[in-house]
Design a protein around this motif. Structure first.
Motif, PDB file in Angstrom:
ATOM      1  N   TRP A   2       0.829  -1.245   0.084  1.00 24.57           N
ATOM      2  CA  TRP A   2       0.046  -0.152   0.029  1.00 24.57           C
ATOM      3  C   TRP A   2       0.654   1.259  -0.007  1.00 24.57           C
ATOM      4  CZ3 TRP A   2      -0.588   3.261   4.413  1.00 24.57           C
ATOM      5  CH2 TRP A   2      -1.618   4.516   4.317  1.00 24.57           C
ATOM      6  N   ARG A   3       1.883   1.224   0.957  1.00 24.78           N
ATOM      7  CA  ARG A   3       2.811   2.468   0.786  1.00 24.78           C
ATOM      8  C   ARG A   3       3.802   2.746  -0.161  1.00 24.78           C
ATOM      9  NH1 ARG A   3       2.017   6.752   3.945  1.00 24.78           N
ATOM     10  NH2 ARG A   3       4.215   6.818   4.561  1.00 24.78           N
ATOM     11  N   ARG A   4       4.444   1.414  -0.568  1.00 23.04           N
ATOM     12  CA  ARG A   4       5.399   1.368  -1.641  1.00 23.04           C
ATOM     13  C   ARG A   4       5.213   1.000  -2.710  1.00 23.04           C
ATOM     14  NH1 ARG A   4       9.701  -1.795   0.366  1.00 23.04           N
ATOM     15  NH2 ARG A   4      11.083  -0.546  -0.829  1.00 23.04           N
ATOM     16  N   GLY A   5       3.955   0.131  -3.028  1.00 20.84           N
ATOM     17  CA  GLY A   5       3.834  -0.706  -4.320  1.00 20.84           C
ATOM     18  C   GLY A   5       4.698  -1.757  -4.386  1.00 20.84           C
ATOM     19  N   ASP A   6       5.312  -2.187  -3.530  1.00 15.43           N
ATOM     20  CA  ASP A   6       6.237  -3.330  -3.381  1.00 15.43           C
ATOM     21  C   ASP A   6       6.351  -3.953  -2.272  1.00 15.43           C
ATOM     22  OD1 ASP A   6       8.704  -5.092  -4.171  1.00 15.43           O
ATOM     23  OD2 ASP A   6       9.933  -3.657  -4.788  1.00 15.43           O
ATOM     24  N   VAL A   7       6.698  -5.347  -2.214  1.00 18.23           N
ATOM     25  CA  VAL A   7       6.914  -5.918  -0.676  1.00 18.23           C
ATOM     26  C   VAL A   7       8.103  -6.254  -0.606  1.00 18.23           C
ATOM     27  CG1 VAL A   7       4.439  -7.043  -1.042  1.00 18.23           C
ATOM     28  CG2 VAL A   7       6.521  -8.323  -1.861  1.00 18.23           C
ATOM     29  N   ARG A   8       9.122  -5.978  -1.440  1.00 19.58           N
ATOM     30  CA  ARG A   8      10.508  -6.347  -0.940  1.00 19.58           C
ATOM     31  C   ARG A   8      10.849  -5.539   0.407  1.00 19.58           C
ATOM     32  NH1 ARG A   8      13.223  -5.629  -6.654  1.00 19.58           N
ATOM     33  NH2 ARG A   8      11.222  -4.149  -6.731  1.00 19.58           N
ATOM     34  N   LYS A   9      11.794  -6.058   0.884  1.00 19.79           N
ATOM     35  CA  LYS A   9      12.441  -5.354   2.163  1.00 19.79           C
ATOM     36  C   LYS A   9      13.812  -4.720   2.027  1.00 19.79           C
ATOM     37  CE  LYS A   9       9.520  -8.255   4.925  1.00 19.79           C
ATOM     38  NZ  LYS A   9       9.457  -9.086   4.234  1.00 19.79           N
ATOM     39  N   THR A  10      14.037  -3.398   2.327  1.00 21.49           N
ATOM     40  CA  THR A  10      15.312  -2.907   2.511  1.00 21.49           C
ATOM     41  C   THR A  10      15.924  -3.322   3.576  1.00 21.49           C
ATOM     42  OG1 THR A  10      14.559  -0.787   3.501  1.00 21.49           O
ATOM     43  CG2 THR A  10      14.719  -0.834   0.826  1.00 21.49           C
ATOM     44  N   LEU A  11      17.103  -2.966   4.123  1.00 17.22           N
ATOM     45  CA  LEU A  11      17.878  -3.389   5.450  1.00 17.22           C
ATOM     46  C   LEU A  11      16.891  -2.634   6.470  1.00 17.22           C
ATOM     47  CD1 LEU A  11      19.997  -4.637   6.906  1.00 17.22           C
ATOM     48  CD2 LEU A  11      21.398  -2.834   6.508  1.00 17.22           C
ATOM     49  N   PRO A  12      16.725  -1.355   6.283  1.00 17.58           N
ATOM     50  CA  PRO A  12      15.978  -0.614   7.541  1.00 17.58           C
ATOM     51  C   PRO A  12      14.632  -1.280   7.795  1.00 17.58           C
ATOM     52  CG  PRO A  12      16.995   0.916   6.313  1.00 17.58           C
ATOM     53  CD  PRO A  12      17.094  -0.268   5.366  1.00 17.58           C
ATOM     54  N   LEU A  13      14.153  -1.623   6.665  1.00 19.72           N
ATOM     55  CA  LEU A  13      12.452  -2.292   6.697  1.00 19.72           C
ATOM     56  C   LEU A  13      12.685  -3.672   7.456  1.00 19.72           C
ATOM     57  CD1 LEU A  13      10.825  -1.404   3.576  1.00 19.72           C
ATOM     58  CD2 LEU A  13      10.064  -0.846   6.103  1.00 19.72           C
ATOM     59  N   ARG A  14      13.784  -4.324   7.125  1.00 22.76           N
ATOM     60  CA  ARG A  14      13.895  -5.726   7.841  1.00 22.76           C
ATOM     61  C   ARG A  14      14.182  -5.519   9.288  1.00 22.76           C
ATOM     62  NH1 ARG A  14      14.272  -9.804   4.612  1.00 22.76           N
ATOM     63  NH2 ARG A  14      14.857  -9.299   2.227  1.00 22.76           N
ATOM     64  N   ILE A  15      15.099  -4.475   9.777  1.00 23.09           N
ATOM     65  CA  ILE A  15      15.172  -4.214  10.957  1.00 23.09           C
ATOM     66  C   ILE A  15      13.853  -3.608  11.677  1.00 23.09           C
ATOM     67  CG2 ILE A  15      16.002  -2.583  12.701  1.00 23.09           C
ATOM     68  CD1 ILE A  15      18.510  -2.676  10.546  1.00 23.09           C
ATOM     69  N   VAL A  16      12.923  -2.937  11.003  1.00 20.04           N
ATOM     70  CA  VAL A  16      11.746  -2.512  11.858  1.00 20.04           C
ATOM     71  C   VAL A  16      10.664  -3.783  11.616  1.00 20.04           C
ATOM     72  CG1 VAL A  16       9.570  -1.143  11.112  1.00 20.04           C
ATOM     73  CG2 VAL A  16      11.684   0.085  10.828  1.00 20.04           C
ATOM     74  N   HIS A  17      10.754  -4.668  10.696  1.00 24.83           N
ATOM     75  CA  HIS A  17       9.907  -5.807  10.536  1.00 24.83           C
ATOM     76  C   HIS A  17      10.203  -6.615  11.717  1.00 24.83           C
ATOM     77  CE1 HIS A  17       9.157 -10.057   9.467  1.00 24.83           C
ATOM     78  NE2 HIS A  17       8.018  -9.490   8.760  1.00 24.83           N
ATOM     79  N   ALA A  18      11.476  -6.672  12.245  1.00 24.70           N
ATOM     80  CA  ALA A  18      11.896  -7.915  13.042  1.00 24.70           C
ATOM     81  C   ALA A  18      11.441  -7.380  14.540  1.00 24.70           C
ATOM     82  CB  ALA A  18      13.263  -8.066  13.334  1.00 24.70           C
ATOM     83  N   VAL A  19      11.868  -6.013  14.502  1.00 24.12           N
ATOM     84  CA  VAL A  19      11.547  -5.458  16.072  1.00 24.12           C
ATOM     85  C   VAL A  19      10.115  -5.390  16.364  1.00 24.12           C
ATOM     86  CG1 VAL A  19      11.713  -3.251  17.380  1.00 24.12           C
ATOM     87  CG2 VAL A  19      13.900  -4.192  16.336  1.00 24.12           C
ATOM     88  N   LEU A  20       9.244  -4.807  15.327  1.00 21.02           N
ATOM     89  CA  LEU A  20       7.874  -4.687  15.558  1.00 21.02           C
ATOM     90  C   LEU A  20       7.088  -6.047  15.784  1.00 21.02           C
ATOM     91  CD1 LEU A  20       6.642  -2.153  12.814  1.00 21.02           C
ATOM     92  CD2 LEU A  20       6.435  -1.925  15.305  1.00 21.02           C
TER      93      LEU A  20
END
Length: 142
Positions: free
Chosen positions: A65-83
């Motif tokens: 919805w926000r990016r149009g893509d489900v691939r994760k950058t390094l910062p998104l991977r960190i946010v994903h794991a912590v959340l």
């Protein structure tokens, strides 16, 4: 987006590998019988498996919805794991306290140790899983 079968494979493999590593390690670290720790970890894994599926589905929807893509950058991977770990901690804290007969504070210390382990584990596992089984780039929802 990942198919339902792929999401189930991801969630189950994450939990099975995690159980095999964390049960003996934390029974030793916290000086609890492996049977007690094993049952606690199994209860936690059942909750975590369900939450893993729902959380990853919601996270992918939010990314698309926000990016149009489900691939994760390094910062998104960190946010994903912590959340994921913070929300799971809130779910599991009362179970840990009740099962081991601990105060909420003692259970919180134990749960934070589990969370620390699983944050690192989730980061490495998800990265490896995405490398072995890359998500489809199609806009199709499954």
């Amino acid at each position: 987006m990942r198919s339902t079968a792929d999401r189930i494979r991801q969630a189950l493999s994450f939990e099975i590998i995690g159980l095999l590593v964390v049960t003996p390690l934390f029974a030793w670290l916290f000086d609890h019988p492996i049977g007690d720790m094993g049952m606690l970890v199994l209860l936690g894994a059942t909750a975590a498996t369900t939450w893993n599926y729902l959380f990853n589905l919601a996270f992918d929807h939010a990314l698309r919805w926000r990016r149009g893509d489900v691939r994760k950058t390094l910062p998104l991977r960190i946010v994903h794991a912590v959340l994921f770990e913070v929300t799971l901690l809130v779910i599991l804290l009362p179970i840990f306290a009740w099962w081991l007969g601990l105060s909420l504070l003692a259970a919180l210390v134990m749960e934070l140790s589990f969370a620390g382990f699983y944050v690192a584990y989730a980061f490495v596992f998800t990265w490896a899983y995405d490398t072995l089984f890359p998500p489809q780039r199609s806009g199709q929802m499954t």
